[in-house]
Scaffold this active site. Structure first.
Site, PDB file in Angstrom:
ATOM      1  CG  ASP A 158     -15.056 -67.941  27.869  1.00 28.22           C
ATOM      2  OD1 ASP A 158     -14.459 -66.872  28.068  1.00 28.22           O
ATOM      3  OD2 ASP A 158     -15.921 -68.080  26.967  1.00 28.22           O
ATOM      4  CB  ILE A 159     -20.487 -70.065  27.601  1.00 22.76           C
ATOM      5  CG1 ILE A 159     -20.618 -68.566  27.547  1.00 22.76           C
ATOM      6  CG2 ILE A 159     -21.176 -70.683  28.764  1.00 22.76           C
ATOM      7  CD1 ILE A 159     -22.059 -68.144  27.297  1.00 22.76           C
ATOM      8  CD  GLN A 183     -13.179 -54.766  29.360  1.00 20.01           C
ATOM      9  OE1 GLN A 183     -12.519 -53.747  29.207  1.00 20.01           O
ATOM     10  NE2 GLN A 183     -13.709 -55.106  30.524  1.00 20.01           N
ATOM     11  CG  HIS A 197     -13.225 -60.938  32.056  1.00 18.50           C
ATOM     12  ND1 HIS A 197     -13.925 -59.778  31.786  1.00 18.50           N
ATOM     13  CD2 HIS A 197     -12.773 -61.386  30.862  1.00 18.50           C
ATOM     14  CE1 HIS A 197     -13.902 -59.544  30.491  1.00 18.50           C
ATOM     15  NE2 HIS A 197     -13.202 -60.495  29.901  1.00 18.50           N
ATOM     16  CG  HIS A 204      -9.683 -64.381  28.999  1.00 17.72           C
ATOM     17  ND1 HIS A 204     -10.735 -64.938  28.313  1.00 17.72           N
ATOM     18  CD2 HIS A 204      -9.896 -63.037  28.979  1.00 17.72           C
ATOM     19  CE1 HIS A 204     -11.539 -63.980  27.883  1.00 17.72           C
ATOM     20  NE2 HIS A 204     -11.054 -62.808  28.268  1.00 17.72           N
TER      21      HIS A 204
HETATM   22  P1  AMP Z   1     -13.397 -60.400  26.807  1.00 17.71           P
HETATM   23  O1  AMP Z   1     -13.681 -60.464  25.331  1.00 17.71           O
HETATM   24  O2  AMP Z   1     -11.946 -60.407  27.185  1.00 17.71           O
HETATM   25  O3  AMP Z   1     -14.194 -59.286  27.460  1.00 17.71           O
HETATM   26  O4  AMP Z   1     -13.930 -61.781  27.383  1.00 17.71           O
HETATM   27  C1  AMP Z   1     -15.260 -62.031  27.654  1.00 17.71           C
HETATM   28  C2  AMP Z   1     -15.378 -63.534  27.722  1.00 17.71           C
HETATM   29  O5  AMP Z   1     -16.565 -63.841  28.440  1.00 17.71           O
HETATM   30  C3  AMP Z   1     -15.482 -64.209  26.351  1.00 17.71           C
HETATM   31  O6  AMP Z   1     -14.451 -65.167  26.238  1.00 17.71           O
HETATM   32  C4  AMP Z   1     -16.884 -64.845  26.395  1.00 17.71           C
HETATM   33  O7  AMP Z   1     -16.910 -66.088  25.743  1.00 17.71           O
HETATM   34  C5  AMP Z   1     -17.135 -64.990  27.879  1.00 17.71           C
HETATM   35  N1  AMP Z   1     -18.527 -64.996  28.300  1.00 17.71           N
HETATM   36  C6  AMP Z   1     -19.493 -64.119  27.940  1.00 17.71           C
HETATM   37  N2  AMP Z   1     -20.652 -64.424  28.576  1.00 17.71           N
HETATM   38  C7  AMP Z   1     -20.386 -65.493  29.360  1.00 17.71           C
HETATM   39  C8  AMP Z   1     -21.169 -66.274  30.268  1.00 17.71           C
HETATM   40  N3  AMP Z   1     -22.469 -66.017  30.487  1.00 17.71           N
HETATM   41  N4  AMP Z   1     -20.587 -67.321  30.898  1.00 17.71           N
HETATM   42  C9  AMP Z   1     -19.287 -67.609  30.675  1.00 17.71           C
HETATM   43  N5  AMP Z   1     -18.489 -66.900  29.836  1.00 17.71           N
HETATM   44  C10 AMP Z   1     -19.035 -65.860  29.188  1.00 17.71           C
END
Ligand code: AMP
Ligand code: ZN
Length: 138
Positions: free
Chosen positions: A31-32, A94, A100, A102
């Site tokens: 996760d970034i 979300q 996805h 976590h």
């Molecule tokens: P959610 O809020 O459960 O939908 O989680 C989305 C997650 O995706 C968050 O923790 C973000 O930090 C992560 N995220 C968004 N864009 C990217 C990306 N390009 N690469 C890796 N993680 C990402």
């Protein structure tokens, strides 16, 4: 693939990601905006917005890969615990509309948060992806 789905772009290697492991049906990457060191996401290759859209086979494959990466995270980082969570709908937190899971290593005394605020350093994520992958049997 939906045009603007960042996770579909990662699957297609049209967007960068620090991949930990992948198989025919799912991909795991860092996760970034990590909530904790080692915060990893596991996604199906096939696009589905969330649990209400995903088919059983990609969901099963995502869970199976998440299980493997969980073991690798424990071996690599020895956290006190590991949170596995998966949000469906804005009300559940979300923000990315591609299913996805976590994986969040947890340590005693660390505050719980749903989203990270700081973009992680790419060199650190690359090293972390390698470190976790090093604990996965080929
Ligand atoms: P959610 O809020 O459960 O939908 O989680 C989305 C997650 O995706 C968050 O923790 C973000 O930090 C992560 N995220 C968004 N864009 C990217 C990306 N390009 N690469 C890796 N993680 C990402
Ligand atoms: Zn997608």
């Amino acid at each position: 693939m939906p045009d603007n789905c960042i996770f579909c772009q990662i699957v297609a290697e049209q967007a960068p990601a620090h991949r930990v492991i992948e198989d025919d049906l799912a991909v795991a990457f860092c996760d970034i905006f990590p909530i904790a060191t080692g915060h990893t996401l596991v996604i199906p290759r096939q696009h589905a917005a969330n649990v209400f859209e995903i088919d059983e086979e990609p969901m099963r494959a995502t869970a199976a890969l998440a299980r493997r990466v969980s073991h690798a995270l424990r071996d690599a980082l020895a956290p006190d615990g590991l949170a596995v969570y998966q949000a469906n709908g804005a009300a559940a937190g979300q923000t990315v509309w591609h299913y996805h899971v976590h994986l969040i290593p947890r340590n005693d005394g660390e505050p719980l948060a749903f989203h990270g605020r700081t973009r992680a350093d790419d060199a650190e994520l690359a090293a972390m992806a390698k470190r976790i992958a090093g604990h996965l049997p080929g």
